[in-house]
Design an enzyme around this catalytic site. Sequence first.
Site, PDB file in Angstrom:
ATOM      1  N   SER A  33       0.817  -1.212   0.000  1.00 27.52           N
ATOM      2  CA  SER A  33       0.000   0.000   0.000  1.00 27.52           C
ATOM      3  C   SER A  33       0.850   1.259   0.000  1.00 27.52           C
ATOM      4  CB  SER A  33      -0.912   0.008   1.229  1.00 27.52           C
ATOM      5  OG  SER A  33      -1.578   1.256   1.346  1.00 27.52           O
ATOM      6  N   CYS A  34       0.416   2.261  -0.773  1.00 27.01           N
ATOM      7  CA  CYS A  34       1.073   3.570  -0.733  1.00 27.01           C
ATOM      8  C   CYS A  34       0.852   4.245   0.609  1.00 27.01           C
ATOM      9  CB  CYS A  34       0.551   4.461  -1.858  1.00 27.01           C
ATOM     10  SG  CYS A  34      -1.221   4.830  -1.737  1.00 27.01           S
ATOM     11  N   SER A  35      -0.079   3.728   1.405  1.00 30.76           N
ATOM     12  CA  SER A  35      -0.374   4.297   2.720  1.00 30.76           C
ATOM     13  C   SER A  35       0.407   3.633   3.847  1.00 30.76           C
ATOM     14  CB  SER A  35      -1.881   4.168   3.015  1.00 30.76           C
ATOM     15  OG  SER A  35      -2.640   4.873   2.063  1.00 30.76           O
TER      16      SER A  35
END
Length: 469
Positions: free
Chosen positions: A242-244
């Site tokens: 995830s980019c998060s």
Amino acid sequence: MMTPVEVIVERGRVAQKIYEGYTQAEVNLVVQSVAWSILEPKRNQELAELAVQDTGLGDVADKFKKNFRKTLGLVRDLSGAKTVGVISEDLKMGLTEYARPVGVVAAITPSTNPGATPINKILNALKCRNAVVVAPSPKGYSTCARLLEFVHDQLDLVKAPRDLVQMLPFPITKDSTNELMRLADLVVATGSQANIRAAYTCGTPAFGVGAGNVLVIIDEHADLAGAANKILQSKTFDNATSCSSENGVVICSQVYDKAIGALEAAGGLMLDTADKRRLEAVMFQNGKLTSTLTAQNPAVIAVRAQLQNPKAKSAKFFMVEEQGFGPSVPFSGEKLSPVLTVWKATDFEAAKELISNVYAYQGAGHSVGLHTAQSGETLESRAAALAQQLPVARIIVNQAHAIATGGSFENGLPFSLSMGCGTWGKNNFSENMNYRHYLNITRVVRPIPEHVPKVEDLLKEYFSRYPQA
């Protein structure tokens, strides 16, 4: 003679014109039916296994959870939304708003989430009476193709046109993806920054997302064990696809040693200088992130980087200490793997300044995390300071970042796998991408009694300070 992509888009237009005549109840049934394409456990399991097998990225069990929770949350968000006919009316102002479809949507999706991201874009498009053509990454082709087989079965069940949901033919190429973006009515792009730039310059209205590189603060008021466990949950989920996912943590010096101890107790392993160099040599080339360790588990990373610490193969995630930031400090950037950069800051203000500097290098616009007091003035004032002073669209407070940022059953954000990063991240929106981005809205404007304000009423504060002759 039409190209293959032109044929696909034209078939989508024909299907969309039929679908545009559906009622809200009929649209809702289509959305629910298509959602079952991936919510059904056996199908979900097959898609999760196929995703990891063909992309080599992530973890099957976590893919299953992501496919389920992200889709379930999205269906919850869509369930009460009005997307057919009148969606808003203000009789006092004489305004009525009607929902209108955009037409054919080009959905650009990444290899990191070859099932969850396509179904999210498909459901949002269908909710708004659009057709959608998915352009998966080459590695994600097989997962997307299988997903669309399930989707078509569900469309058949409710007697909706199959061509509402299509994908580019194999092999996926830049040329075919670019052609699709030019021909579509709207582009929604998630993935590499190269894809996002292509979307924004294709000549078609587009929504694209910014780069990740999330940092979180652990301050002196935080529940250290709780913060460490949340970081563990987020940092290790699906091997940090995830980019998060947290890429770094900035710890206030008062609690630095205890916080490191809590992170180690949660399963983190702090690498020494020699192992840090070994990891850097494999993870980066000329300061640029390679794909060698992307979304791999720690045991694989330990082998590929030839880490010497005997605990490396059993660690849940790795930590590296850093002081600087920028191109000469590659660990200050996004890593897309269970590797966490750690900085020590003298206090909250210093932590905030450090993050600002890191985001000037990479990650502006996305989000920042704060682990602090559970409630009260400290939480509110520090969250407000971050919200007003850092170039970010989201402040995630006391939560597992990768779980919270894209919407959660424990916060109020809409479920999404595409996070707008505002102008900081060179995006034209700063919300979580949601169904309203897939709509046109037509307004009926009726005459109302005229009311013209007086200049002196509107400028009274100005005139009181600067009287006019």
